[in-house]
Design a protein around this motif. Structure first.
Motif, PDB file in Angstrom:
ATOM      1  N   LEU A 123      31.902  37.107  34.727  1.00 12.95           N
ATOM      2  CA  LEU A 123      32.167  36.439  36.002  1.00 12.95           C
ATOM      3  C   LEU A 123      33.189  37.207  36.825  1.00 12.95           C
ATOM      4  O   LEU A 123      33.039  37.381  38.029  1.00 12.95           O
ATOM      5  N   ARG A 124      34.253  37.696  36.148  1.00 13.90           N
ATOM      6  CA  ARG A 124      35.266  38.479  36.871  1.00 13.90           C
ATOM      7  C   ARG A 124      34.640  39.712  37.502  1.00 13.90           C
ATOM      8  O   ARG A 124      34.925  40.038  38.658  1.00 13.90           O
ATOM      9  N   SER A 125      33.772  40.405  36.750  1.00 12.34           N
ATOM     10  CA  SER A 125      33.156  41.621  37.286  1.00 12.34           C
ATOM     11  C   SER A 125      32.313  41.314  38.505  1.00 12.34           C
ATOM     12  O   SER A 125      32.346  42.037  39.496  1.00 12.34           O
ATOM     13  N   VAL A 127      32.522  38.818  40.611  1.00 16.28           N
ATOM     14  CA  VAL A 127      33.322  38.436  41.775  1.00 16.28           C
ATOM     15  C   VAL A 127      33.982  39.659  42.394  1.00 16.28           C
ATOM     16  O   VAL A 127      34.133  39.760  43.600  1.00 16.28           O
ATOM     17  N   PHE A 128      34.341  40.628  41.545  1.00 13.17           N
ATOM     18  CA  PHE A 128      35.079  41.781  42.053  1.00 13.17           C
ATOM     19  C   PHE A 128      34.184  42.851  42.674  1.00 13.17           C
ATOM     20  O   PHE A 128      34.612  43.557  43.582  1.00 13.17           O
ATOM     21  N   PHE A 129      32.956  42.971  42.201  1.00 16.98           N
ATOM     22  CA  PHE A 129      32.147  44.126  42.598  1.00 16.98           C
ATOM     23  C   PHE A 129      32.007  44.330  44.118  1.00 16.98           C
ATOM     24  O   PHE A 129      32.079  45.470  44.585  1.00 16.98           O
ATOM     25  N   VAL A 131      34.003  44.229  46.374  1.00 17.68           N
ATOM     26  CA  VAL A 131      35.149  44.978  46.907  1.00 17.68           C
ATOM     27  C   VAL A 131      34.816  46.466  46.992  1.00 17.68           C
ATOM     28  O   VAL A 131      35.282  47.175  47.873  1.00 17.68           O
ATOM     29  N   VAL A 187      37.446  38.619  48.512  1.00 15.14           N
ATOM     30  CA  VAL A 187      38.079  37.605  47.672  1.00 15.14           C
ATOM     31  C   VAL A 187      38.248  38.093  46.234  1.00 15.14           C
ATOM     32  O   VAL A 187      39.174  37.689  45.539  1.00 15.14           O
ATOM     33  N   LEU A 189      39.295  40.944  45.199  1.00 16.19           N
ATOM     34  CA  LEU A 189      40.565  41.644  45.048  1.00 16.19           C
ATOM     35  C   LEU A 189      41.712  40.638  44.923  1.00 16.19           C
ATOM     36  O   LEU A 189      42.561  40.757  44.037  1.00 16.19           O
ATOM     37  N   LEU A 192      41.654  39.114  41.501  1.00 12.11           N
ATOM     38  CA  LEU A 192      42.188  39.977  40.438  1.00 12.11           C
ATOM     39  C   LEU A 192      43.705  40.073  40.492  1.00 12.11           C
ATOM     40  O   LEU A 192      44.368  40.097  39.463  1.00 12.11           O
ATOM     41  N   ILE A 193      44.257  40.114  41.702  1.00  6.75           N
ATOM     42  CA  ILE A 193      45.715  40.169  41.833  1.00  6.75           C
ATOM     43  C   ILE A 193      46.327  38.901  41.245  1.00  6.75           C
ATOM     44  O   ILE A 193      47.300  38.943  40.498  1.00  6.75           O
ATOM     45  N   ALA A 196      46.105  38.933  37.436  1.00  5.22           N
ATOM     46  CA  ALA A 196      47.169  39.760  36.863  1.00  5.22           C
ATOM     47  C   ALA A 196      48.485  38.989  36.834  1.00  5.22           C
ATOM     48  O   ALA A 196      49.257  39.083  35.874  1.00  5.22           O
ATOM     49  N   GLY A 197      48.728  38.191  37.873  1.00 13.22           N
ATOM     50  CA  GLY A 197      49.945  37.391  37.916  1.00 13.22           C
ATOM     51  C   GLY A 197      49.940  36.288  36.869  1.00 13.22           C
ATOM     52  O   GLY A 197      50.935  36.048  36.183  1.00 13.22           O
ATOM     53  N   ALA A 231      52.547  37.406  43.634  1.00 11.92           N
ATOM     54  CA  ALA A 231      51.130  37.716  43.830  1.00 11.92           C
ATOM     55  C   ALA A 231      50.679  37.246  45.205  1.00 11.92           C
ATOM     56  O   ALA A 231      49.955  37.963  45.905  1.00 11.92           O
ATOM     57  N   THR A 234      51.756  39.645  47.827  1.00 11.71           N
ATOM     58  CA  THR A 234      50.894  40.821  47.867  1.00 11.71           C
ATOM     59  C   THR A 234      49.576  40.514  48.574  1.00 11.71           C
ATOM     60  O   THR A 234      49.141  41.272  49.436  1.00 11.71           O
TER      61      THR A 234
END
Lengths: 310, 284
Positions: A123-125, A127-129, A131, A187, A189, A192-193, A196-197, A231, A234
């Motif tokens: 799911l993370r991948s 959502v991120f792709f 970007v 979204v 990015l 993911l930020i 990380a937080g 976060a 940022t």
């Protein structure tokens, strides 16, 4: 020779005792100043000089070969012409909307994607792709998907009996639609930020809160959210800078249209440049510069100050 | 005891239902557009013109690929070559010169540091002034040239790289510099033979993130390298949008071709991309 000279003037304030200073001055520095030179030349010529030059050329009528000083005329034109002034408001709306949506959606998605669910990595991948996909590719795809008659979005809405609007052809909606696509693309990015937080929060905090009887909502509101401030800073700063300067997506999806309804500063700069009004184009650049500086610098200061206070 | 069992059961239900809901929602929101690109790129012209989200009745994937590559005198091949030169060239220069700056900036305390830090931050925030940049480039004779555009990308991407390198250099102990200096290494040897190799992990991150940025860049090539001869893939796609408005299959084949390199990058460098793009999240 110049190196040694530099070394003396540069190192002197940092060194503590006198013998050290004289010894260093005689020797060539381990960290020579000329390491700055290659980067400095490129950056100075292609970024610093044009930026300073823009303040002058914004005050001229300019055809690349010769320029005539006309004072503030470009700026009066800029603020007098409704379609130019509207681009300023559009820029503000676009940047605020996209950055607000990225903060809210990004945080919610991050909390969801860092909880114990199946297929989390997948799911993370996904959502991120987006970007990583170029704005042009995304823009072209969505301008087809958002077609009022044949577009997939309106066809899907028709299945549920809803008559979809002309996403990019309705002047009231066009800018909003582009902003929506920007959020769709960016979204990941923000998420993911935030992830990380969240990962950086010590588990003990949650356990302690649990022992004190806090439910999931309390833990989110009183533990996760306050610790997400760096976060959030940022995400807000990054997406505001990106949003204020945004060009690629708007240009490929609407070219500022219909009419001038989705023009932003960056697209006005390009249009005036194409039309040969270099002075006016540069004035647009200066307005954008002032806008970015006036928003980002106080915000940066404010958000970082709050952190120290806590 | 029984409550513990209940909560773990509840957690398992949440884990499954939550994951399932996530899969369905992301499939609709994120995967459908990509699937649409793929199926449209595989259809014949007539079928693609319907813009339907359906499986192709007749596969024309290879034909479309060949046609889009051959169109307008193989412009797509030129564009891919240009984009490759641009990306490799600018990222290489960017990495070397920014690493030098980040290294000295972190190691050497001088009164220039505040100014340099300010310039780096300005590079992240300030939108470049377009026409004055063209004016400078014309003065230098590098306007409308590929190497000119390479230098532009270096100038605009430098600030991010410097911040990454400065942060990473601070984790390398100074004793190492001293030891190398004792052994007789000059500043150049020290940097390129000792420090630079140690920066490997952050270099990979910077390369990957900046390659994505430069490859996807549209605005700078549009301004600083106009014309068909030097077109990059993004500008070519933009031009195709107008020309191929009747042959969606070819337009989407082009989008697919431009997206695939990014997908490959993501599969191989997932970790570095994430690390680079989210850096600063924790420290602010």
């Amino acid at each position: 020779m110049t190196d040694t000279l530099h070394a003396r003037t540069q190192e002197a304030p940092a060194s503590i005792d006198a013998p050290d200073r004289t010894r260093k001055a005689r020797k060539r520095s381990t960290y020579p100043m000329w390491f700055y030179a290659p980067a400095g030349v490129i950056y100075g010529a292609l970024f610093v000089i044009p930026t300073f030059a823009s303040f002058y050329f914004a005050l001229t009528r300019w055809t690349i070969f010769d320029s005539e000083f006309i004072g503030l005329e470009n700026f009066t034109t800029f603020f007098a012409e409704p379609y130019l002034f509207e681009s300023l408001l559009n820029t503000l709306f676009y940047a605020t909307f996209t950055s607000g949506a990225k903060v809210v959606l990004g945080l919610l998605l991050a909390v969801f994607l860092s909880s114990q669910i199946i297929a989390r990595g997948y799911l993370r991948s996904v959502v991120f792709f987006p970007v990583l996909v170029s704005a042009v590719g995304v823009g072209v795809t969505f301008s087809v998907l958002m077609d009022p008659f044949d577009g997939l979005i309106n066809k899907a809405l028709a299945v549920f009996g809803v008559e979809g609007p002309g996403w990019l052809t309705d002047p009231d909606l066009a800018l909003f639609s582009v902003a929506f696509v920007d959020v769709w693309r960016g979204v990941g990015l923000a998420t993911l930020i935030y992830i990380a937080g969240i990962v950086a929060i010590p588990q003990e905090y949650f356990e302690a809160a649990k022992v004190d009887g806090a439910n999931a909502w309390h833990r989110f509101w009183h533990v996760t959210l306050p610790l997400m401030r760096p976060a959030t800073t940022t995400v807000i700063i990054l997406s505001l800078i990106g949003g204020l300067r945004s060009f690629d997506l708007i240009w490929t999806m609407t070219k500022g249209g219909p009419g001038f309804s989705s023009d932003v500063l960056a697209s006005v700069v390009y249009k005036q440049y194409q039309a040969g009004f270099y002075g006016l184009s540069t004035a647009g650049n200066v307005v954008l510069f002032v806008l970015v500086a006036a928003i980002i610098i106080p915000l940066f200061w404010f958000l970082n100050r709050k952190e120290v206070d806590q | 005891m029984s409550t513990a069992v209940q909560t773990s059961k509840l957690n398992r239900t949440y884990s499954r239902l939550g994951g399932l809901a996530g899969i369905i929602v992301t499939a609709v929101v994120f995967l459908v557009p990509f699937a649409f690109i793929f199926v449209t790129a595989s259809k014949t012209r007539a079928e693609a013109s319907l813009l339907e989200f359906s499986w192709p009745t007749e596969w024309a994937f290879v034909e479309n690929l060949v046609e889009v590559v051959q169109s307008r005198d193989y412009i797509l091949i030129t564009a891919f070559i240009n984009s490759t030169i641009l990306t490799v060239g600018s990222v290489t220069i960017m990495v070397v010169v920014s690493a030098m700056v980040g290294y000295v900036l972190q190691r050497r305390k001088s009164r220039w540091n505040p100014l340099i830090n300010f310039l780096v931050l300005a590079g992240l925030i300030v939108p470049p002034a377009v026409v004055p940049t063209i004016w400078v480039m014309q003065g230098l004779g590098i306007y409308k040239t590929l190497h000119g555009l390479i230098l532009i990308e270096v100038a605009f991407g430098m600030a991010f790289c410097i911040l990454m390198f400065r942060a990473f250099v601070s984790t390398i102990p100074r004793e190492l510099d001293e030891a190398a200096t004792m052994d007789g290494a000059g500043p150049v040897r020290l940097f390129f033979k000792v420090i630079f190799p140690l920066l490997r992990s952050v270099i990979v991150t910077v390369i990957v993130v900046q390659s994505v940025t430069v490859f996807n860049d549209f605005q700078n090539p549009l301004y600083f390298l106009p014309g068909d001869k030097g077109a990059t893939v993004q500008v070519t796609l933009y031009n195709f949008q107008g020309q191929f408005s009747t042959s969606w299959n070819l337009l989407f084949m082009d989008i697919l071709l431009i997206t695939v390199p990014m997908l490959i990058m993501y599969i191989f460098f997932n970790r570095q991309i994430v690390a680079g793009m989210t850096s600063g999240a924790v420290k602010g």
